[in-house]
Design an enzyme around this catalytic site. Structure first.
Site, PDB file in Angstrom:
ATOM      1  N   LYS A 171       0.843  -1.202   0.000  1.00 27.88           N
ATOM      2  CA  LYS A 171       0.000   0.000   0.000  1.00 27.88           C
ATOM      3  C   LYS A 171       0.879   1.253   0.000  1.00 27.88           C
ATOM      4  O   LYS A 171       2.015   1.202   0.477  1.00 27.88           O
ATOM      5  CB  LYS A 171      -0.867   0.016   1.272  1.00 27.88           C
ATOM      6  CG  LYS A 171      -2.018  -0.966   1.266  1.00 27.88           C
ATOM      7  CD  LYS A 171      -2.856  -0.814   2.524  1.00 27.88           C
ATOM      8  CE  LYS A 171      -4.008  -1.809   2.553  1.00 27.88           C
ATOM      9  NZ  LYS A 171      -5.017  -1.552   1.510  1.00 27.88           N
TER      10      LYS A 171
ATOM     11  N   ARG B 109     -10.387 -11.371   1.702  1.00 27.28           N
ATOM     12  CA  ARG B 109     -11.281 -12.377   1.110  1.00 27.28           C
ATOM     13  C   ARG B 109     -10.645 -13.765   1.127  1.00 27.28           C
ATOM     14  O   ARG B 109     -11.350 -14.768   1.175  1.00 27.28           O
ATOM     15  CB  ARG B 109     -11.691 -11.935  -0.296  1.00 27.28           C
ATOM     16  CG  ARG B 109     -10.552 -11.798  -1.257  1.00 27.28           C
ATOM     17  CD  ARG B 109     -10.926 -11.009  -2.509  1.00 27.28           C
ATOM     18  NE  ARG B 109     -10.989  -9.556  -2.256  1.00 27.28           N
ATOM     19  CZ  ARG B 109     -11.328  -8.652  -3.173  1.00 27.28           C
ATOM     20  NH1 ARG B 109     -11.663  -9.026  -4.399  1.00 27.28           N
ATOM     21  NH2 ARG B 109     -11.360  -7.372  -2.877  1.00 27.28           N
TER      22      ARG B 109
HETATM   23  N1  BES Z   1      -8.211  -3.678   4.160  1.00 27.62           N
HETATM   24  C1  BES Z   1      -8.349  -3.249   2.824  1.00 27.62           C
HETATM   25  C2  BES Z   1      -9.641  -2.481   2.565  1.00 27.62           C
HETATM   26  C3  BES Z   1      -9.809  -1.164   3.268  1.00 27.62           C
HETATM   27  C4  BES Z   1      -9.589   0.009   2.600  1.00 27.62           C
HETATM   28  C5  BES Z   1     -10.276  -1.096   4.562  1.00 27.62           C
HETATM   29  C6  BES Z   1      -9.796   1.232   3.229  1.00 27.62           C
HETATM   30  C7  BES Z   1     -10.473   0.098   5.194  1.00 27.62           C
HETATM   31  C8  BES Z   1     -10.240   1.267   4.532  1.00 27.62           C
HETATM   32  C9  BES Z   1      -8.346  -4.454   1.878  1.00 27.62           C
HETATM   33  O1  BES Z   1      -7.609  -5.537   2.275  1.00 27.62           O
HETATM   34  C10 BES Z   1      -7.785  -3.980   0.584  1.00 27.62           C
HETATM   35  O2  BES Z   1      -6.640  -3.612   0.570  1.00 27.62           O
HETATM   36  N2  BES Z   1      -8.611  -3.986  -0.457  1.00 27.62           N
HETATM   37  C11 BES Z   1      -8.207  -3.539  -1.736  1.00 27.62           C
HETATM   38  C12 BES Z   1      -8.735  -4.524  -2.739  1.00 27.62           C
HETATM   39  C13 BES Z   1      -8.166  -4.350  -4.108  1.00 27.62           C
HETATM   40  C14 BES Z   1      -6.700  -4.748  -4.127  1.00 27.62           C
HETATM   41  C15 BES Z   1      -8.963  -5.208  -5.063  1.00 27.62           C
HETATM   42  C16 BES Z   1      -8.821  -2.154  -1.971  1.00 27.62           C
HETATM   43  O3  BES Z   1      -9.926  -1.900  -1.506  1.00 27.62           O
HETATM   44  O4  BES Z   1      -8.152  -1.325  -2.578  1.00 27.62           O
HETATM   45 ZN    ZN Z   2      -5.561  -5.403   1.677  1.00 27.60          ZN
END
Ligand code: BES
Ligand code: ZN
Ligand code: ZN
Length: 493
Positions: free
Chosen positions: A270, A344
């Site tokens: 990230k 997931r």
């Molecule tokens: N934990 C994150 C989602 C999230 C984002 C939670 C903002 C709280 C606040 C999740 O694991 C994630 O990183 N999701 C990605 C999915 C993508 C790679 C398809 C996302 O939402 O960008």
């Molecule tokens: Zn994630």
């Protein structure tokens, strides 16, 4: 905070401060300085709307020194949500003046016992939730002030539903606060092992049975998706299963919480900006543990299997990679296209596991997608499912709880976006849009036909960006706790 239900007029109660709720009609007649207050209200353009408040001093011969007037909006529109907001606002205002005790005069005389119970329950929640802050890491600055110590709740007449409702409100608030603290705790403190210890404390206190599986045990169960996510971290995973099985229960509810104690994104790292917020990526599991605490207290006649696959998603040398193909506990294979879509993967195995516990229905809670926050903003959780009747039950349980849910679809037609060329399913969508829905569709792959299931994407509300009604900036919110408890209570009724 100690609370007590008392009868009498607002001015008969001894307290540092009296909180007086007033509707938009600005009817101050219950107070001896009523006329003066109406005048003051006009002068400062106070309209009695929800969210408005002002202090007045020594306006009447009452023992209280401070009078706090809180707007309630219109009588017709005031329900539990309004009362929760009003008591929470009152607490915030009392904090501004470092007050330690108060008496609350808010309208609790709804028509039915049920409505009165709900009213005082919400009021008590607002009181206790707003009063508590996550302050344990602030050392030695200023004069410490730790909020209200005591509050009297004024009612016109003693009734058993007031005692019952306030007690339920206290249990719900304590469970929410417990979940909030778990979310607020940083990832160097709240590891998977620590979460297992918290589950152990609950098991001991409430007589739940508890299983905690380590890496090796999860390996034996074939949890290849969950373990892949965990393998890049030095903090080993812990798979937690708490069961509550009261005698005579006719329904078995499965609760599954996403439990990433930190989500760096893994090798699909990230961006640095605000990565710290990912300490809250275990908010789903915190909500489940919080709900179990309240269930332990309130003992509904429903069995509950609570499952949390705890892990840390890190980009260590042994981390899983984009391109990896994982074998999940269900037997289905998953192509990893992005290691940041890890929640997931952990849920796929947690859902497979909970279904082996012969549950009648499942609710999962997960901070699953940023897309859900884009869709619904910071306050609403997205609610998806495979069974309209059960989804309606969950939505009904959320109503009046303070949790905001909004239904989202799971369109069969979008299934094509998570098809994989080499495995049964891919862990991300090949298009950018509708990410909350494709994540939901991914989970649906791991639910057996005929098992009612609801998925709550709580990515928005889990961690508060700003001060909310009864929650505080930069802290966990406890989103989902009260919905789960209310669902369990309704299933056990
Ligand atoms: N934990 C994150 C989602 C999230 C984002 C939670 C903002 C709280 C606040 C999740 O694991 C994630 O990183 N999701 C990605 C999915 C993508 C790679 C398809 C996302 O939402 O960008
Ligand atoms: Zn994630
Ligand atoms: Zn995540």
């Amino acid at each position: 905070m100690r609370w007590q239900i008392v009868t009498g007029s607002p001015e008969s109660v001894k307290a540092e401060a009296i909180v007086f709720g007033v509707f938009e009609d600005l009817d101050f007649t219950p107070l001896s300085a009523g006329n003066q207050l109406t005048e003051t209200a006009r002068q400062i353009r106070f309209k009695g709307k929800a969210g408005e408040a002002f202090f007045a001093f020594d306006l009447f011969g009452a023992p209280a020194k401070h009078l706090l007037v809180v707007g309630l909006g219109t009588r017709a529109a005031l329900g539990p949500d309004g009362l929760r907001a009003a008591s929470a606002l009152a607490v915030r205002k009392l904090h501004e003046r470092f007050l330690k005790e108060a008496a609350l005069a808010l309208p609790l005389d709804a028509d039915s016992p049920q409505a009165r119970s709900e009213s005082i329950c919400a009021l008590t929640e607002g009181l206790l939730l707003a009063n508590e802050r996550f302050g344990r890491y602030k050392t030695g600055e200023e004069t410490p002030y730790d909020g209200l110590h005591a509050c009297r709740i004024l009612v016109s007449k003693r009734k058993p539903e007031y005692e019952e409702g306030a007690r339920r409100g206290e249990v719900l608030a304590q469970a929410t606060l417990f979940a909030r603290t778990l979310v607020s705790e940083p990832s160097n403190v709240l590891t998977p092992a620590r979460m297992a210890e918290e589950a152990k404390k609950l098991a001991k206190e409430y007589g739940f049975s508890l299983k905690v599986y380590d890496e090796e045990a999860c390996e034996k169960m074939g949890m290849g998706a969950y373990l892949a996510v965990a393998q890049g971290s030095k903090n080993p995973p812990r798979f937690i299963h708490l069961s509550y099985r009261p005698k005579g229960a006719r329904f078995r509810l499965g609760l599954v919480g996403k439990g990433l104690t930190f989500d760096s994104g893994g090798l699909s790292l990230k961006p640095a900006d605000n990565m710290g917020a990912m300490k809250s990526d275990m908010a789903g599991s915190a909500a489940v543990l919080g709900a179990m605490k309240a269930i332990g207290e309130l003992k509904p006649a429903v069995a509950v299997e609570a499952v949390m696959a705890m892990a840390e998603n890190m980009p260590g040398g042994s981390a899983y990679r984009p391109g990896d193909i994982l074998k999940s506990m269900s037997g289905k294979t998953i192509e990893v296209l992005n290691t940041d879509a890890e929640g997931r993967l952990t849920l796929a195995d947690a859902l497979a596991y909970v279904q082996r516990q012969k549950v009648d229905a499942i609710v999962d809670l997960a901070t699953l997608t940023g897309a859900c926050v884009v869709a619904l903003g910071p306050d609403y959780a997205g609610a998806m499912g495979n069974d309209q009747a059960f989804l309606d039950e969950v939505l009904a349980a959320a109503k009046g709880s303070g949790d905001l849910l909004w239904p989202l679809p799971l369109p069969e037609a979008y299934g094509k976006y998570i098809k994989s060329a080499v495995a049964d399913v891919a862990n991300i969508s090949r298009i950018r849009w509708g990410g909350a829905l494709t994540a939901g569709l991914f989970l649906k792959h791991f639910i057996d036909e005929g098992t009612p299931w609801v998925h709550l994407d709580i990515a928005g509300p889990a961690l508060r960006e700003d001060d909310g009604i009864d929650a505080h900036k930069a802290e966990g919110s406890g989103a989902g706790v009260r919905t789960l408890v209310r669902l369990a209570l309704s299933k056990g009724a």
